[in-house]
Scaffold this active site. Sequence first.
Site, PDB file in Angstrom:
ATOM      1  N   ARG A  31       0.836  -1.189   0.000  1.00 22.69           N
ATOM      2  CA  ARG A  31       0.000   0.000   0.000  1.00 22.69           C
ATOM      3  C   ARG A  31       0.877   1.248   0.000  1.00 22.69           C
ATOM      4  O   ARG A  31       1.469   1.618   1.005  1.00 22.69           O
ATOM      5  CB  ARG A  31      -0.916  -0.006   1.225  1.00 22.69           C
ATOM      6  CG  ARG A  31      -1.767  -1.268   1.357  1.00 22.69           C
ATOM      7  CD  ARG A  31      -2.767  -1.402   0.219  1.00 22.69           C
ATOM      8  NE  ARG A  31      -3.593  -2.621   0.383  1.00 22.69           N
ATOM      9  CZ  ARG A  31      -4.545  -2.985  -0.462  1.00 22.69           C
ATOM     10  NH1 ARG A  31      -4.786  -2.248  -1.539  1.00 22.69           N
ATOM     11  NH2 ARG A  31      -5.241  -4.093  -0.251  1.00 22.69           N
ATOM     12  N   ASP A  75      20.839  15.917 -14.829  1.00 18.04           N
ATOM     13  CA  ASP A  75      20.073  16.819 -15.696  1.00 18.04           C
ATOM     14  C   ASP A  75      20.215  18.267 -15.235  1.00 18.04           C
ATOM     15  O   ASP A  75      20.300  19.187 -16.060  1.00 18.04           O
ATOM     16  CB  ASP A  75      18.599  16.415 -15.707  1.00 18.04           C
ATOM     17  CG  ASP A  75      18.386  15.029 -16.297  1.00 18.04           C
ATOM     18  OD1 ASP A  75      19.117  14.665 -17.233  1.00 18.04           O
ATOM     19  OD2 ASP A  75      17.486  14.310 -15.819  1.00 18.04           O
TER      20      ASP A  75
END
Length: 315
Positions: free
Chosen positions: A29, A259
């Site tokens: 979960r 990046d």
Amino acid sequence: MSDILTITLNPAFDVSTSVGTVKPGPKLRCDEPRYDPGGGGVNVSRAISRLGGVSTAFVALGGQTGAMFHSLLDAEDFEVTQFDIEGNTRQSLAVIETSTSKQYRFQLPGPEWSPAQTARMLEHLRAHLSAGRVVVLSGSLPPGVPADIATTVNQLAVEAGAQLILDTSGAALAAAAGNPGPPFALLRMDGAEAAEVSGLKFATPAELADYGLDLIRKGAAERLVMSIGAKGTVGVSAQERFFCQPPKLETLSAIGAGDSMVAAIAMQLAQGASFPDAVRHGVAAAGSAVLTPATELCSKATAEEILGRVVTAEI
């Protein structure tokens, strides 16, 4: 037209979440997910925006996930040029195990490209290459795209008077290291990638710089930027060899650090900065990114603060 064009041929619809413990068998979960437009070039454009710069993102998108991806891009502060592809844009999943703070990253493959689709992309891209523009080709390649596609894109960029920064991996990086010319304006890789491509081991920044200079002398690139994780980054050109070392930082997530580095370097080069100064800004931006959770990128304020603590030394 912006001074910087980013290219993302294999973008990913990024999903990130967390869970107490990762274990096989039972349903796990997870916490509420976060959705981000991902892929090398897209993340570079996102980072450029966060650093106060302007860029245009050339992105290959397709299918339902491509439509969802584009809707996320609508919330970003940069221009988007979409190249339509067949099939669905790929997805990726990042899960943080909160009990250990470990991060698990799952990358799904994108749709396979045909030679005709690759040819159409190159023709579409040609119109966006212009004199003086800094072009960033970043990220992995879709299945079916030739590993040496960056060499073809670089040839188009050089013919247009643009300069190409390449940040890729795997077979595409190996092909770039053997680039027959013209040289890339800048080639970025990390130490582990350099070892994989070369078959060598690098114990010091000087050894990594020697390898970078060898690639330059062979005509693969004009400049090399090679990161050694949190230790720092080596910069090499035919005239310069230096090492930029960031301050010690607590890493929350390494996603987006490379990046962010490329974004800052591209911005500085587009503004006419020196190569060492561009790399110094890149190291600061990468340091800012590792301080953020999940898929968050750099922060301009934090990058500026780190910049003053980056130490640059000649090799």
